[in-house]
Design a protein around this motif. Sequence first.
Motif, PDB file in Angstrom:
ATOM      1  N   VAL A 124       0.844  -1.193   0.000  1.00 43.56           N
ATOM      2  CA  VAL A 124       0.000   0.000   0.000  1.00 43.56           C
ATOM      3  C   VAL A 124       0.884   1.249   0.000  1.00 43.56           C
ATOM      4  CG1 VAL A 124      -1.919  -1.177   1.115  1.00 43.56           C
ATOM      5  CG2 VAL A 124      -0.217  -0.051   2.547  1.00 43.56           C
ATOM      6  N   PRO A 125       0.392   2.323  -0.588  1.00 41.41           N
ATOM      7  CA  PRO A 125      -0.889   2.533  -1.260  1.00 41.41           C
ATOM      8  C   PRO A 125      -0.880   1.974  -2.681  1.00 41.41           C
ATOM      9  CG  PRO A 125       0.381   4.548  -1.376  1.00 41.41           C
ATOM     10  CD  PRO A 125       1.202   3.573  -0.569  1.00 41.41           C
ATOM     11  N   ALA A 126      -2.060   1.610  -3.157  1.00 46.49           N
ATOM     12  CA  ALA A 126      -2.254   1.153  -4.532  1.00 46.49           C
ATOM     13  C   ALA A 126      -3.723   1.327  -4.887  1.00 46.49           C
ATOM     14  CB  ALA A 126      -1.842  -0.304  -4.679  1.00 46.49           C
ATOM     15  N   LEU A 127      -3.974   1.470  -6.181  1.00 43.52           N
ATOM     16  CA  LEU A 127      -5.345   1.562  -6.670  1.00 43.52           C
ATOM     17  C   LEU A 127      -5.573   0.553  -7.777  1.00 43.52           C
ATOM     18  CD1 LEU A 127      -4.513   4.942  -6.277  1.00 43.52           C
ATOM     19  CD2 LEU A 127      -6.996   4.864  -6.339  1.00 43.52           C
ATOM     20  N   ALA A 141       0.272   1.670  -9.368  1.00 40.57           N
ATOM     21  CA  ALA A 141       1.277   1.290  -8.389  1.00 40.57           C
ATOM     22  C   ALA A 141       1.760   2.497  -7.596  1.00 40.57           C
ATOM     23  CB  ALA A 141       2.448   0.610  -9.090  1.00 40.57           C
ATOM     24  N   ALA A 142       0.910   3.019  -6.724  1.00 42.57           N
ATOM     25  CA  ALA A 142       1.257   4.212  -5.950  1.00 42.57           C
ATOM     26  C   ALA A 142       2.367   3.936  -4.944  1.00 42.57           C
ATOM     27  CB  ALA A 142       0.023   4.762  -5.243  1.00 42.57           C
ATOM     28  N   GLY A 146       4.308   6.625  -6.425  1.00 40.02           N
ATOM     29  CA  GLY A 146       3.758   7.798  -5.754  1.00 40.02           C
ATOM     30  C   GLY A 146       2.670   8.444  -6.585  1.00 40.02           C
ATOM     31  N   SER A 147       2.576   9.761  -6.513  1.00 37.01           N
ATOM     32  CA  SER A 147       1.502  10.481  -7.210  1.00 37.01           C
ATOM     33  C   SER A 147       1.606  10.368  -8.725  1.00 37.01           C
ATOM     34  CB  SER A 147       1.476  11.948  -6.780  1.00 37.01           C
ATOM     35  OG  SER A 147       2.688  12.576  -7.116  1.00 37.01           O
ATOM     36  N   LYS A 148       2.767  10.023  -9.251  1.00 29.43           N
ATOM     37  CA  LYS A 148       2.915   9.835 -10.701  1.00 29.43           C
ATOM     38  C   LYS A 148       2.031   8.696 -11.204  1.00 29.43           C
ATOM     39  CE  LYS A 148       7.508  11.737 -10.939  1.00 29.43           C
ATOM     40  NZ  LYS A 148       8.926  11.498 -10.887  1.00 29.43           N
ATOM     41  N   ALA A 149       1.693   7.762 -10.342  1.00 33.81           N
ATOM     42  CA  ALA A 149       0.825   6.646 -10.732  1.00 33.81           C
ATOM     43  C   ALA A 149      -0.539   7.144 -11.196  1.00 33.81           C
ATOM     44  CB  ALA A 149       0.660   5.668  -9.567  1.00 33.81           C
TER      45      ALA A 149
END
Length: 161
Positions: A124-127, A141-142, A146-149
């Motif tokens: 985690v984190p992931a969406l 793949a957060a 990171g936020s680039k995902a």
Amino acid sequence: MTSSLSALPNLNKSDGTGASIDDISEQVKGKHVALYFAAGWCPMCTSFEPSLMQFREAANSSGKEVEIIYVPSDRQAADVVKRTSSMNMLSVPIGEEADAMKRKYKIWAGAESLKLGMGRRSGVPALVVLDKSGDEVHFLAAESKGSKALGDWPLDDSGLW
């Protein structure tokens, strides 16, 4: 119950009370839907969330509305309610239902490896972005990006619920 909603587990509203099928249907209708795997005790998750909330706001403002459903790795139900109420999200109930979603998508916190095993594809984190049938269309793949995902989230009309 529509086929897309039947693909989802039972869900709670942001206040922790159970969400009815009508509540869920209304909340996801015409939106892009993603499962957000995270925990309040995870520094990477809490530092990612301002970007996630900005992304949701920008997407919603541009007419490409998104609905994010929280899949908790929190340790207590009260922690889940605190987080979902502050982020205005539906959530998968903590415990067996959240664990089933983690196993299905192979995403869980490292601290949960004793309980859930070592065969995860991400922490985690992931969406996980879902299509209108409730099937996975994209993995964000957060944890590693990171936020680039968030730039990988497909916001075309094919994923609308």
